[in-house]
Design an enzyme around this catalytic site. Structure first.
Site, PDB file in Angstrom:
ATOM      1  N   GLY A 158       3.063  -1.147   4.225  1.00 20.60           N
ATOM      2  CA  GLY A 158       3.058   0.274   3.893  1.00 20.60           C
ATOM      3  C   GLY A 158       4.457   0.745   3.549  1.00 20.60           C
ATOM      4  N   GLY A 159       5.092   1.417   4.503  1.00 20.29           N
ATOM      5  CA  GLY A 159       6.416   2.029   4.287  1.00 20.29           C
ATOM      6  C   GLY A 159       7.421   1.150   3.561  1.00 20.29           C
TER       7      GLY A 159
ATOM      8  N   ASN B 236       0.873  -1.182   0.000  1.00 18.29           N
ATOM      9  CA  ASN B 236       0.000   0.000   0.000  1.00 18.29           C
ATOM     10  C   ASN B 236       0.907   1.228   0.000  1.00 18.29           C
ATOM     11  OD1 ASN B 236      -1.779   2.056   0.478  1.00 18.29           O
ATOM     12  ND2 ASN B 236      -2.431   1.339   2.512  1.00 18.29           N
ATOM     13  N   TRP B 237       0.965   1.881  -1.159  1.00 19.71           N
ATOM     14  CA  TRP B 237       1.898   3.003  -1.284  1.00 19.71           C
ATOM     15  C   TRP B 237       1.377   4.278  -0.628  1.00 19.71           C
ATOM     16  CZ3 TRP B 237       3.476   2.627  -7.209  1.00 19.71           C
ATOM     17  CH2 TRP B 237       4.094   1.386  -7.423  1.00 19.71           C
ATOM     18  N   LYS B 238       0.107   4.273  -0.242  1.00 19.31           N
ATOM     19  CA  LYS B 238      -0.510   5.475   0.362  1.00 19.31           C
ATOM     20  C   LYS B 238      -0.278   6.688  -0.546  1.00 19.31           C
ATOM     21  CE  LYS B 238      -0.208   3.165   4.735  1.00 19.31           C
ATOM     22  NZ  LYS B 238      -0.081   3.212   6.190  1.00 19.31           N
TER      23      LYS B 238
ATOM     24  N   GLY C  27       2.901   2.329  10.727  1.00 18.27           N
ATOM     25  CA  GLY C  27       3.843   3.433  10.578  1.00 18.27           C
ATOM     26  C   GLY C  27       4.584   3.793  11.855  1.00 18.27           C
TER      27      GLY C  27
ATOM     28  N   GLU D 239      -6.763   4.477   7.980  1.00 21.28           N
ATOM     29  CA  GLU D 239      -6.575   5.911   7.691  1.00 21.28           C
ATOM     30  C   GLU D 239      -7.838   6.499   7.089  1.00 21.28           C
ATOM     31  OE1 GLU D 239      -2.890   5.444   5.536  1.00 21.28           O
ATOM     32  OE2 GLU D 239      -1.958   4.845   7.437  1.00 21.28           O
TER      33      GLU D 239
ATOM     34  N   GLU E 178      -4.971  -4.958  10.626  1.00 22.50           N
ATOM     35  CA  GLU E 178      -3.949  -3.921  10.781  1.00 22.50           C
ATOM     36  C   GLU E 178      -4.188  -3.167  12.086  1.00 22.50           C
ATOM     37  OE1 GLU E 178      -2.159  -2.720   6.772  1.00 22.50           O
ATOM     38  OE2 GLU E 178      -3.975  -1.555   6.969  1.00 22.50           O
TER      39      GLU E 178
ATOM     40  N   SER F  91       3.798  -2.141  10.223  1.00 25.17           N
ATOM     41  CA  SER F  91       5.250  -2.199  10.377  1.00 25.17           C
ATOM     42  C   SER F  91       5.853  -3.546   9.980  1.00 25.17           C
ATOM     43  CB  SER F  91       5.652  -1.824  11.810  1.00 25.17           C
ATOM     44  OG  SER F  91       5.242  -0.494  12.099  1.00 25.17           O
TER      45      SER F  91
ATOM     46  N   HIS G  27      -9.590   0.985   5.123  1.00 25.13           N
ATOM     47  CA  HIS G  27      -8.276   1.161   5.762  1.00 25.13           C
ATOM     48  C   HIS G  27      -8.427   2.092   6.960  1.00 25.13           C
ATOM     49  CE1 HIS G  27      -4.135   2.354   6.428  1.00 25.13           C
ATOM     50  NE2 HIS G  27      -3.785   1.249   5.789  1.00 25.13           N
TER      51      HIS G  27
END
Ligand code: 13P
Length: 253
Positions: free
Chosen positions: A236-237, A9-11, A176, A99, A170, A215, A97
């Site tokens: 993610g990251g 997930n590149w956000k 993150g 977010e 998640e 993470s 998600h």
């Protein structure tokens, strides 16, 4: 057997140039010969989906949308429908998600609407669930994730609708933050989610993939993926770094 998924997930990250570079490196790292053990999916920002389609067509890597609209079409400025995602060969879409829930006010009801429209259009929804730190500390983890899952399960009219569903657990406190759930903590929730789906559709529950997100790094992927109900990761990251993401992908072997 459940084929694991490693999804990135590149956000809201990337430029034309960085997307081109990342996709080229992933394409090189995932050949048809090496993708038997797991499926790779990337979720770029919507504006980079056409570029992703162009770069990945013919490769075994799949792609999807990070979000979709609550309506089929019409006067909804800024929204992107499920049918539009499909036009650019998205197979998957992230739904709910944390977010989206926390920053854009997406309630369970909105999540359900998006889930249904995505599914009716022919996309495979990845339903994201997870508790906040306060909820975990108060001992409410089970209650929260079951509420989020039941919102979707309770309104399903045809059980077969669940057969394309993928879940992603998640925990919000692990996203993150560099603080991942331990494999045991994650396994406990994954098992709970599978048992809950089994109450509605036992054979579907057995086949359903449940991804862990929060993470995930090359350094912790192995121990998380070793758990019996963890069928891959939503990253993610670490998915923005081709080498690290490929390392995660290959570690599920
Ligand atoms: P991080 O891997 O950066 O913690 O993000 C997880 C996530 O939210 C994936 O959807």
């Amino acid at each position: 057997m459940r084929k694991p998924i490693i999804a990135g997930n590149w956000k809201m990250h990337g430029t034309r140039a960085s997307v081109a570079e990342l996709l080229a490196a992933l394409k090189q790292g995932v050949t048809s010969a090496s993708n038997d053990h797991a499926e790779m999916i990337v979720f770029p920002p919507a504006i980079f989906i056409p570029q992703t389609e162009q770069a990945l067509t013919g490769s075994p890597i799949h792609w999807g949308g990070q979000n979709t609209a609550t309506e089929i079409g019409g006067a909804f400025t800024g929204e992107i429908s499920a049918a539009m995602l499909l036009e650019f060969k998205c197979q998957y879409v992230l739904i709910g998600h944390s977010e989206r829930r926390a920053l854009y006010g997406e309630t369970d009801a909105i999540t359900v609407k998006k889930f249904n429209l995505a599914q009716q259009a022919g996309l495979q929804p990845i339903l994201c669930l997870g508790e906040t730190l306060e909820e975990r500390q108060a001992g409410h983890t089970r209650h929260v994730v079951l509420r989020q899952l039941d919102a979707v399960l309770k309104q399903i009219s045809d059980i077969q609708q669940l057969s394309h569903m993928i879940l992603a657990y998640e925990p919000v406190w692990a996203i993150g933050t560099g603080l991942n759930a331990t494999p045991e903590q994650a396994q406990e929730v994954h098992e709970l989610l599978r048992e809950q789906v089994a109450k509605y559709a036992p054979s579907i529950a057995e086949k359903m993939r449940i991804l862990y997100g929060g993470s995930v790094k090359a350094a912790n992927a192995n121990s998380l993926f070793a758990m019996p109900d963890i069928d891959g990761g939503l990253v993610g990251g670490a998915s923005l770094n081709a080498q690290e993401f490929l390392q995660i992908y290959h570690s599920i072997n």
